[in-house]
Design a protein around this motif. Structure first.
Motif, PDB file in Angstrom:
ATOM      1  N   GLN A 163       1.024  -1.173   0.240  1.00 60.74           N
ATOM      2  CA  GLN A 163       0.572  -0.036   0.506  1.00 60.74           C
ATOM      3  C   GLN A 163       0.819   1.223  -0.089  1.00 60.74           C
ATOM      4  OE1 GLN A 163      -3.382   0.391  -0.292  1.00 60.74           O
ATOM      5  NE2 GLN A 163      -3.433  -2.206  -0.604  1.00 60.74           N
ATOM      6  N   SER A 164       2.147   1.117   0.103  1.00 61.34           N
ATOM      7  CA  SER A 164       3.192   2.295  -0.200  1.00 61.34           C
ATOM      8  C   SER A 164       3.911   2.025  -0.958  1.00 61.34           C
ATOM      9  CB  SER A 164       3.565   2.644   1.510  1.00 61.34           C
ATOM     10  OG  SER A 164       4.087   1.496   1.876  1.00 61.34           O
ATOM     11  N   GLN A 165       4.556   3.271  -1.135  1.00 61.59           N
ATOM     12  CA  GLN A 165       5.981   2.986  -2.067  1.00 61.59           C
ATOM     13  C   GLN A 165       7.203   2.229  -1.686  1.00 61.59           C
ATOM     14  OE1 GLN A 165       7.308   6.918  -3.033  1.00 61.59           O
ATOM     15  NE2 GLN A 165       5.266   7.625  -4.357  1.00 61.59           N
ATOM     16  N   GLU A 166       7.545   2.845  -0.414  1.00 64.73           N
ATOM     17  CA  GLU A 166       8.207   1.598   0.282  1.00 64.73           C
ATOM     18  C   GLU A 166       8.390   0.495   0.524  1.00 64.73           C
ATOM     19  OE1 GLU A 166       8.155   5.701   1.668  1.00 64.73           O
ATOM     20  OE2 GLU A 166       6.297   4.291   1.341  1.00 64.73           O
ATOM     21  N   VAL A 167       7.029   0.144   0.530  1.00 67.32           N
ATOM     22  CA  VAL A 167       6.529  -1.800   0.498  1.00 67.32           C
ATOM     23  C   VAL A 167       7.245  -1.961  -0.765  1.00 67.32           C
ATOM     24  CG1 VAL A 167       5.297  -3.484   0.890  1.00 67.32           C
ATOM     25  CG2 VAL A 167       5.696  -1.181   2.485  1.00 67.32           C
ATOM     26  N   ILE A 168       6.434  -1.276  -1.815  1.00 65.48           N
ATOM     27  CA  ILE A 168       6.552  -2.125  -2.925  1.00 65.48           C
ATOM     28  C   ILE A 168       8.048  -2.006  -3.762  1.00 65.48           C
ATOM     29  CG2 ILE A 168       6.755  -0.217  -4.838  1.00 65.48           C
ATOM     30  CD1 ILE A 168       4.582  -3.012  -5.015  1.00 65.48           C
ATOM     31  N   ILE A 169       8.902  -1.187  -3.039  1.00 60.21           N
ATOM     32  CA  ILE A 169      10.226  -1.252  -3.572  1.00 60.21           C
ATOM     33  C   ILE A 169      10.684  -2.475  -2.388  1.00 60.21           C
ATOM     34  CG2 ILE A 169      12.792   0.488  -3.099  1.00 60.21           C
ATOM     35  CD1 ILE A 169      11.019   0.730  -5.320  1.00 60.21           C
ATOM     36  N   ALA A 170      10.606  -2.370  -1.102  1.00 59.18           N
ATOM     37  CA  ALA A 170      11.652  -3.565  -0.703  1.00 59.18           C
ATOM     38  C   ALA A 170      11.222  -5.015  -1.365  1.00 59.18           C
ATOM     39  CB  ALA A 170      10.907  -3.837   1.126  1.00 59.18           C
ATOM     40  N   ALA A 171       9.219  -5.170  -1.904  1.00 56.79           N
ATOM     41  CA  ALA A 171       9.534  -6.411  -1.860  1.00 56.79           C
ATOM     42  C   ALA A 171       9.643  -6.701  -3.151  1.00 56.79           C
ATOM     43  CB  ALA A 171       7.879  -6.136  -2.442  1.00 56.79           C
ATOM     44  N   ARG A 172      10.292  -5.706  -4.104  1.00 58.01           N
ATOM     45  CA  ARG A 172      11.251  -6.316  -5.978  1.00 58.01           C
ATOM     46  C   ARG A 172      12.755  -6.267  -4.953  1.00 58.01           C
ATOM     47  NH1 ARG A 172       9.720  -7.751 -10.096  1.00 58.01           N
ATOM     48  NH2 ARG A 172      10.537  -6.102 -11.269  1.00 58.01           N
ATOM     49  N   VAL A 173      12.969  -5.768  -3.955  1.00 55.85           N
ATOM     50  CA  VAL A 173      14.543  -5.921  -3.745  1.00 55.85           C
ATOM     51  C   VAL A 173      14.952  -7.729  -3.650  1.00 55.85           C
ATOM     52  CG1 VAL A 173      15.991  -5.806  -2.050  1.00 55.85           C
ATOM     53  CG2 VAL A 173      14.963  -3.893  -2.948  1.00 55.85           C
ATOM     54  N   LEU A 174      13.573  -8.059  -2.792  1.00 59.12           N
ATOM     55  CA  LEU A 174      13.294  -8.802  -2.063  1.00 59.12           C
ATOM     56  C   LEU A 174      13.276  -9.996  -3.505  1.00 59.12           C
ATOM     57  CD1 LEU A 174      10.792  -8.560   1.765  1.00 59.12           C
ATOM     58  CD2 LEU A 174      14.126  -9.587   1.286  1.00 59.12           C
ATOM     59  N   GLN A 175      12.497 -10.058  -4.129  1.00 59.10           N
ATOM     60  CA  GLN A 175      12.720 -10.512  -5.247  1.00 59.10           C
ATOM     61  C   GLN A 175      13.940 -10.800  -6.576  1.00 59.10           C
ATOM     62  OE1 GLN A 175       9.029  -9.165  -7.889  1.00 59.10           O
ATOM     63  NE2 GLN A 175       7.572 -10.597  -7.257  1.00 59.10           N
ATOM     64  N   GLY A 176      14.637  -9.622  -6.775  1.00 57.21           N
ATOM     65  CA  GLY A 176      15.557  -9.493  -7.299  1.00 57.21           C
ATOM     66  C   GLY A 176      16.692 -10.841  -6.159  1.00 57.21           C
ATOM     67  N   LEU A 177      16.997 -11.053  -4.757  1.00 54.17           N
ATOM     68  CA  LEU A 177      17.865 -11.207  -3.961  1.00 54.17           C
ATOM     69  C   LEU A 177      16.809 -13.132  -4.028  1.00 54.17           C
ATOM     70  CD1 LEU A 177      17.939  -9.416  -1.188  1.00 54.17           C
ATOM     71  CD2 LEU A 177      20.074 -10.171  -2.129  1.00 54.17           C
ATOM     72  N   ALA A 178      15.619 -13.516  -4.968  1.00 55.26           N
ATOM     73  CA  ALA A 178      15.218 -14.544  -4.789  1.00 55.26           C
ATOM     74  C   ALA A 178      15.824 -14.989  -6.226  1.00 55.26           C
ATOM     75  CB  ALA A 178      13.654 -14.575  -4.795  1.00 55.26           C
ATOM     76  N   THR A 179      16.063 -13.851  -7.338  1.00 52.32           N
ATOM     77  CA  THR A 179      16.077 -14.895  -8.001  1.00 52.32           C
ATOM     78  C   THR A 179      17.726 -15.007  -8.259  1.00 52.32           C
ATOM     79  OG1 THR A 179      14.577 -13.045  -9.501  1.00 52.32           O
ATOM     80  CG2 THR A 179      16.365 -13.231 -11.053  1.00 52.32           C
ATOM     81  N   ALA A 180      18.219 -14.087  -7.656  1.00 53.02           N
ATOM     82  CA  ALA A 180      19.642 -14.009  -7.946  1.00 53.02           C
ATOM     83  C   ALA A 180      20.505 -15.494  -6.961  1.00 53.02           C
ATOM     84  CB  ALA A 180      20.571 -13.080  -6.661  1.00 53.02           C
ATOM     85  N   MET A 181      18.840 -15.860  -6.195  1.00 53.66           N
ATOM     86  CA  MET A 181      19.474 -17.513  -5.390  1.00 53.66           C
ATOM     87  C   MET A 181      18.785 -18.337  -6.175  1.00 53.66           C
ATOM     88  SD  MET A 181      17.796 -16.560  -1.637  1.00 53.66           S
ATOM     89  CE  MET A 181      18.770 -16.208  -0.882  1.00 53.66           C
ATOM     90  N   ALA A 182      17.715 -18.462  -7.011  1.00 48.59           N
ATOM     91  CA  ALA A 182      17.125 -19.611  -7.522  1.00 48.59           C
ATOM     92  C   ALA A 182      17.410 -19.439  -9.150  1.00 48.59           C
ATOM     93  CB  ALA A 182      15.537 -19.281  -7.667  1.00 48.59           C
ATOM     94  N   THR A 183      17.704 -18.781 -10.174  1.00 46.29           N
ATOM     95  CA  THR A 183      18.251 -18.830 -11.553  1.00 46.29           C
ATOM     96  C   THR A 183      19.390 -19.580 -11.325  1.00 46.29           C
ATOM     97  OG1 THR A 183      17.643 -16.213 -11.927  1.00 46.29           O
ATOM     98  CG2 THR A 183      18.622 -17.447 -13.710  1.00 46.29           C
ATOM     99  N   PRO A 184      20.436 -19.556 -10.885  1.00 46.67           N
ATOM    100  CA  PRO A 184      21.691 -19.670 -11.281  1.00 46.67           C
ATOM    101  C   PRO A 184      22.018 -21.598 -10.651  1.00 46.67           C
ATOM    102  CG  PRO A 184      22.085 -18.669  -9.128  1.00 46.67           C
ATOM    103  CD  PRO A 184      21.529 -17.808  -9.738  1.00 46.67           C
TER     104      PRO A 184
END
Length: 486
Positions: free
Chosen positions: A114-135
């Motif tokens: 519901q806020s800009q801060e939360v959506i940015i945090a969610a995208r950071v966590l998605q990026g970390l998840a991708t860095a783990m799962a993709t390789p």
């Protein structure tokens, strides 16, 4: 991914004698891992079309919207190499499942934000998840199939789904935004991630490097910080201009850090990415081809998203549907690329695919403001993505073939890093050029016309970089082949 010199433990049952047919277990592993790779690639691009709606809902200023994408790109590029080593040490399946768990949690967070801060945090966590799962997923895939027709077929499908996933993300983003809401661009991940978490432990066995090794801490710190600074610098250049300290400082820092990483790796007892493997022409030039394929063509999709919505004023739904054409072309190319490699070889396939990619994009230099140009965009993207995926398959096979077993993991790790860096750096680099080109028209030019001028400049740079790269690849790979033949 693995970046160690030791030979990885194979996934699944002991390798059978070479055969051209997949076993039932091969098909299960292939379906699960490719499905996951597809979803992770979709995640990278699904918000591109939905950003205007998301920004309006959460109150983002237009100039700050790109940081929603950058919040994903920074950790996805910066931590790929580090997490690849963690997979070697702790287990690749374990890292893969951890990444998928984090992706599910981050997607739920983003869908409910519901806020800009939360959506940015969610995208950071998605990026970390991708860095783990993709390789981890690519390493598990490669070690499941012996080198030869089976691995070429698996890598061909993987290349098709990676490139197709990027275009499918744009398609899904447009459809979900118009029919439902941008929040489903996040929530769509939940059922898929949960299904993977249920099935993967039963299908995929653990894989790790058998010998205990040390973590190259100086190398890990310098490469992670260097890639973070490089991605941030490109993105800041698009927002503030190439001469602004916000862009120059991180770009200079990235040059220093990545140079330090190279020097550290030359002397490290247990290097994160041994430099010696880059001395092999097939690895060096194959990975350059992979960067051009992933980085330049995904940037074209981004530029055409801007063109269709902000110049031709098509809706998010129409824009998303347009990307079904390159998605279909990508799948067709992936299915047929192994046969092309069988006839012409992987290196010729890589170069030929890049030639088609660059030649097709020439048509985008003549785009105008009439809505009939929509048809030209569809045709160019269809042809360009056929060449693009053909090149991606050629890159994967070129950069991982003809190596001794103890270097296979190193080669796979580098192809994963190339893929991730291409995805994450191509768009910031070209979008900064588009922004600079548009700004050059001044305030007296209509915004749509200024943006069109910037897009034409971005496309021209995209083509020039691709052509220069493919010429270097063709020359040096041919020189290496002649040297080996003597």
């Amino acid at each position: 991914m693995t970046l160690l010199a030791e030979s990885p433990v194979a996934v699944g049952p002991p390798a059978a004698p070479p055969a051209d047919r997949m076993t039932r277990r091969h098909k299960l592993i292939l379906t699960l891992l490719l499905g996951t790779q597809f979803m992770l690639t979709v995640d990278f691009s699904i918000l591109n079309v939905a950003l205007p709606a998301l920004g309006a809902d959460l109150g983002f200023a237009k100039e700050n919207l790109q940081w929603v994408a950058t919040a994903f790109a920074l950790p996805a590029a910066g931590f790929t190499l580090l997490f690849g080593r963690f997979g070697d040490l702790l287990g690749r399946r374990r890292l893969f499942l951890t990444g998928m768990t984090l992706l599910a949690a981050a997607s739920l967070l983003g869908g409910l934000a519901q806020s800009q801060e939360v959506i940015i945090a969610a995208r950071v966590l998605q990026g970390l998840a991708t860095a783990m799962a993709t390789p981890a997923a690519l390493s598990l895939l490669t070690t499941s199939f012996p080198e030869g027709p089976l691995r070429s077929r698996a890598l061909g499908l993987n290349g098709a789904l990676l490139s197709g996933g990027f275009t499918a993300g744009a398609l899904f983003g447009g459809v979900l935004t118009d029919v439902l809401t941008w929040r489903w661009a996040f929530l769509l991940n939940l059922p898929i991630a949960l299904l993977v978490l249920v099935l993967a432990p039963a299908v995929i066995r653990e894989s790790r490097t058998p010998d205990k090794v040390r973590l190259d801490v100086p190398g890990a710190v310098t490469v992670t910080a260097g890639l973070l600074a490089l991605t941030y610098g490109f993105t800041a250049a698009g927002t503030y201009g190439w001469g602004d300290p916000s862009a120059l400082v991180p770009l200079l820092a990235s040059a220093v850090l990545l140079t330090a990483f190279y020097l550290i790796e030359r002397r490290a007892a247990a290097p994160l990415a041994p430099v010696r493997i880059l001395n092999r022409p097939s690895v060096k030039w194959g990975n350059l081809g992979g960067f051009l394929a992933f980085g330049m063509e995904t940037a074209v999709i981004f530029m055409m998203t801007l063109y269709l919505q902000d110049v031709l004023h098509y809706s998010a739904l129409a824009t998303g549907l347009a990307f079904a054409v390159p998605g279909v072309a990508a799948v067709v190319a992936g299915l047929g690329a192994s046969r092309i490699i069988g006839r012409f070889g992987s290196q010729a396939t890589l170069v030929g695919g890049l030639v088609v990619q660059a030649a097709a994009n020439v048509g985008l230099l003549f785009l105008g403001t009439d809505r009939h140009w929509f048809i030209v965009v569809l045709a160019v993207l269809g042809i360009g993505f056929y060449g693009n995926v053909t090149a991606i398959v050629g890159f994967n096979v070129t950069a991982t073939s003809g190596l001794p077993d103890e270097e296979q993991g190193l080669a796979t790790g580098l192809t994963t890093l190339t893929q991730q860096i291409g995805f994450t750096l191509g768009i910031p680099l070209l979008s900064s050029i588009v922004a600079a080109g548009a700004a050059g028209y001044g305030s007296t030019t209509a915004p749509a016309l200024a943006l069109l001028g910037g897009i034409r400049l971005g496309v021209a740079v995209d083509i020039a970089v691709t052509v220069l790269g493919l010429v270097l690849i063709a020359v040096f790979l041919r020189r290496a082949a002649r040297k080996n033949a003597v």
